[in-house]
Design an enzyme around this catalytic site. Structure first.
Site: not given
Ligand SMILES: *[C@@H]1O[C@H](CO)[C@@H](O)[C@H](O)[C@H]1NC(C)=O
Ligand SMILES: *[C@@H]1O[C@H](CO)[C@@H](O)[C@H](O)[C@H]1NC(C)=O
Ligand SMILES: *[C@@H]1O[C@H](CO)[C@@H](O)[C@H](O)[C@H]1NC(C)=O
Ligand SMILES: *[C@@H]1O[C@H](CO)[C@@H](O)[C@H](O)[C@H]1NC(C)=O
Ligand SMILES: *[C@@H]1O[C@H](CO)[C@@H](O)[C@H](O)[C@H]1NC(C)=O
Ligand SMILES: *[C@@H]1O[C@H](CO)[C@@H](O)[C@H](O)[C@H]1NC(C)=O
Length: 543
Positions: A160, A218
């Site tokens: 996380d 990306d």
């Protein structure tokens, strides 16, 4: 997997890998070793149903239930822990420890338990110095924690992104890239690299300026095997509409199809089949849409109490086969109006998938023309299988659908050999504004609200031309710096040739400029600016 094997993979390469390889120059990209997770993960996670209310009994009961009710055998073979499994302190030697009240026999014992039942074992940590729930984070302990998890029998790690701050002169985006890139290196060096589920993009979603979010999406395919790109799905006890939450994450997923391939998956978050706020059609839609995306199918529910109907739809073999298809192509939008979303993709045996969602509040009927599915043959008859009930029908000009509110139809269409050619076909839409590239009969091209018309449905040819289905003899053309449609030049003029990059840029071969939504339609290509990032149909080759 060892390094040697990784390098073989790298030598083979893929389009996506080549496009992304430069992001972490010293590491091998995850997308370059698709054998670690060739198809999306399936299983259980406690979070959306139980949040921090987790314990050993919950996981043993869940594993027992999944082994006996058919879910494990349907493919749901992972049992994953989320936040709050830890003690508040690391041990004196620095190792993480589990909460011994919640897990009296310990996590290695639990790992053995679920493995004996035929499951893999997954766990949760955080790239900051604290988890979201306030337990010790892994920052500066990555290698120790990865080895601890491996010693407990874990093979899958969700990392996380709570409590991460910009530091050392880096921007926040650069800080996440630095930390997740470090995790990637740590995991890559392991004898058996853990599957890496990354939450990084979610921390950049939802802003008006999407550049940082695009930049994060990306690099996540290089660093790990799946990424949570947006908001958490509504938890069981949460206020608000569970359907709206599903639609929100569904929409986010439609923006990112170009990133997905074998080895890397966009993750729109958990299935929530026992959420009280959902109708039966909404639950089934949730599952069917995620399967159409080849998204992770991780159930967060109290599985021992699921109804027979819920287990039956979650175990639908034909839809699971779509989810687990080896092409791992994500269905993309062909058409969208105020109520109906139509999506398609290809499957590894050459079949086409058609998925139709009724987002509206009343029943909808529609006849979907065959060319919308990317099928261009004339005089062809196709066989369409309804994946909900297995019924077959022959189709030649259109396929008729009738859908109740919030219901989803899915058809698997087999193509006769003589009619097997597929041309990527669908919307070209700006992923920040949601506006669709629209052709008009006067040859101008504009960005408009998506309206379900053929003037917004584009064929992308293998030579890089784009033609609207409303006027297939016309091609998207750059002329004097503006964009219009003109008669397609059979000699393949560069003004009509476009390349599509994983960044979402659509670049013209003549000018080198990028299609841009705004008052001027062509501009210098800039990094991931809102106006220049587009969704295109599945199957378009990336440059
Ligand atoms: C374990 O967690 C479940 C779900 O929150 C709860 O119902 C149960 O009482 C707990 N059991 C123990 C032994 O704490
Ligand atoms: C362990 O879990 C129990 C039960 O939820 C909780 O009361 C306790 O505070 C936790 N202990 C630690 C050290 O986190
Ligand atoms: C740290 O201590 C625990 C026991 O408290 C042990 O299980 C673990 O292997 C130790 N870790 C290291 C890295 O030595
Ligand atoms: C976590 O990191 C922040 C920012 O670097 C720092 O202020 C804080 O003291 C750290 N907390 C812990 C528990 O280490
Ligand atoms: C959007 O964010 C990027 C990255 O943070 C920044 O470089 C760019 O200037 C911003 N664009 C606008 C229009 O504010
Ligand atoms: C459906 O109804 C809800 C609640 O009344 C409303 O918010 C929503 O806009 C409606 N959706 C459509 C597509 O008409």
């Amino acid at each position: 997997m060892g390094k040697e094997n990784t390098m073989n993979r790298r030598a083979k390469g893929t389009f996506l890998a080549a496009a992304l390889a430069a992001i972490f120059p010293l590491a091998y990209g995850s997308i370059e070793r698709p054998s670690l997770l060739p198809t999306p993960p399936m299983g259980f996670n406690n979070w959306a149903r139980f949040m921090c209310d987790l314990n050993e009994t919950l996981f043993t009961e869940t594993a027992d239930a999944m082994a006996s009710n058919g879910l494990r055998d349907a493919g749901y073979n992972r049992i994953n822990l989320d936040d709050c499994w830890m003690a508040y302190q690391r041990a004196d030697n620095g190792s993480l420890q589990w909460n011994t009240t919640k897990f009296p026999h310990g996590l290695p014992w639990l790992g053995n338990y679920v493995k004996a039942k035929g499951f893999y074992f997954g766990i949760y940590e955080d790239s900051g110095n604290l988890t979201c729930g306030g337990y010790p984070g892994s920052y500066h302990h990555e290698e120790l924690d990865a080895n601890t998890f491996a010693s407990w029998g874990v093979d899958y790690l969700k990392v996380d992104g709570c409590n991460v701050y910009a530091m050392h002169g880096r921007t926040l985006e650069e800080e996440y890239k630095h930390r997740y890139g470090h995790w990637h290196q740590v995991l890559s060096r392991m004898e058996h690299p853990l599957i890496f589920s990354e939450s990084a993009p979610a921390y950049f979603a939802g802003t008006e300026n999407r550049t940082d979010w695009y930049t994060v999406v990306d690099w996540v395919p290089v660093a790990g095997e799946l990424a949570r790109h947006s908001t958490d799905i509504l938890v069981y006890s949460g206020a608000g509409s569970a359907w709206d939450s599903i639609m929100n994450n569904y929409n986010y997923n439609t923006l990112l199809a170009r990133y997905q391939g074998p080895g890397y998956f966009n993750d729109p978050d958990f299935l929530i089949p026992d959420h009280q706020g959902l109708t039966a059609d909404e639950k089934r839609s949730h599952f069917a849409l995620w399967a159409s995306f080849s998204a992770p199918l991780i159930i967060s529910a109290y599985i021992p109490a699921l109804s027979k109907d819920e287990i039956a739809y979650l175990s639908n073999k034909a839809l699971i086969a779509v989810d687990q298809d080896s092409l791992a192509q994500q269905a993309t939008l062909v058409s969208r109006d105020d109520t109906l979303d139509i999506l398609t993709r290809s499957l590894s045996n050459g079949d086409r998938l058609l998925t139709v969602l009724n987002r509206g509040n009343t029943t909808v009927k529609s006849d979907i023309p065959i060319p919308w599915l990317g099928l261009t043959g004339t005089g062809c008859t196709y066989t369409a299988e309804d994946l909900w009930d297995g019924s077959l029908q022959k189709i030649s000009s259109h396929i008729a659908v009738q859908l109740a509110t919030h219901a989803t139809a899915v058809f698997r269409i087999s193509l006769p050999q003589a009619c097997s050619k597929v041309v990527p076909t669908g919307l070209v839409f700006n992923t920040a504004s949601g506006h669709c590239l629209t052709a008009s009969s006067s040859c101008s091209v504009t960005f408009q609200s998506c309206n379900g018309q053929a003037s917004q449905i584009w064929q992308v040819t293998s030579s890089g031309a784009l033609r609207p289905l409303s006027q297939t003899a016309q091609c998207l053309t750059v002329d004097d710096g503006s964009v219009k449609i003109q008669a397609c030049d059979t000699r393949g003029s560069n003004a009509q040739k476009w390349t599509y990059a994983v960044t979402g840029n659509l670049k013209n071969a003549k000018t080198g400029g990028c299609l841009t939504e705004g008052s001027v339609q062509m501009k210098t290509c800039l990094d991931e600016r809102n106006g220049q990032v587009f969704g295109l149909p599945s199957g378009v080759q990336l440059s």
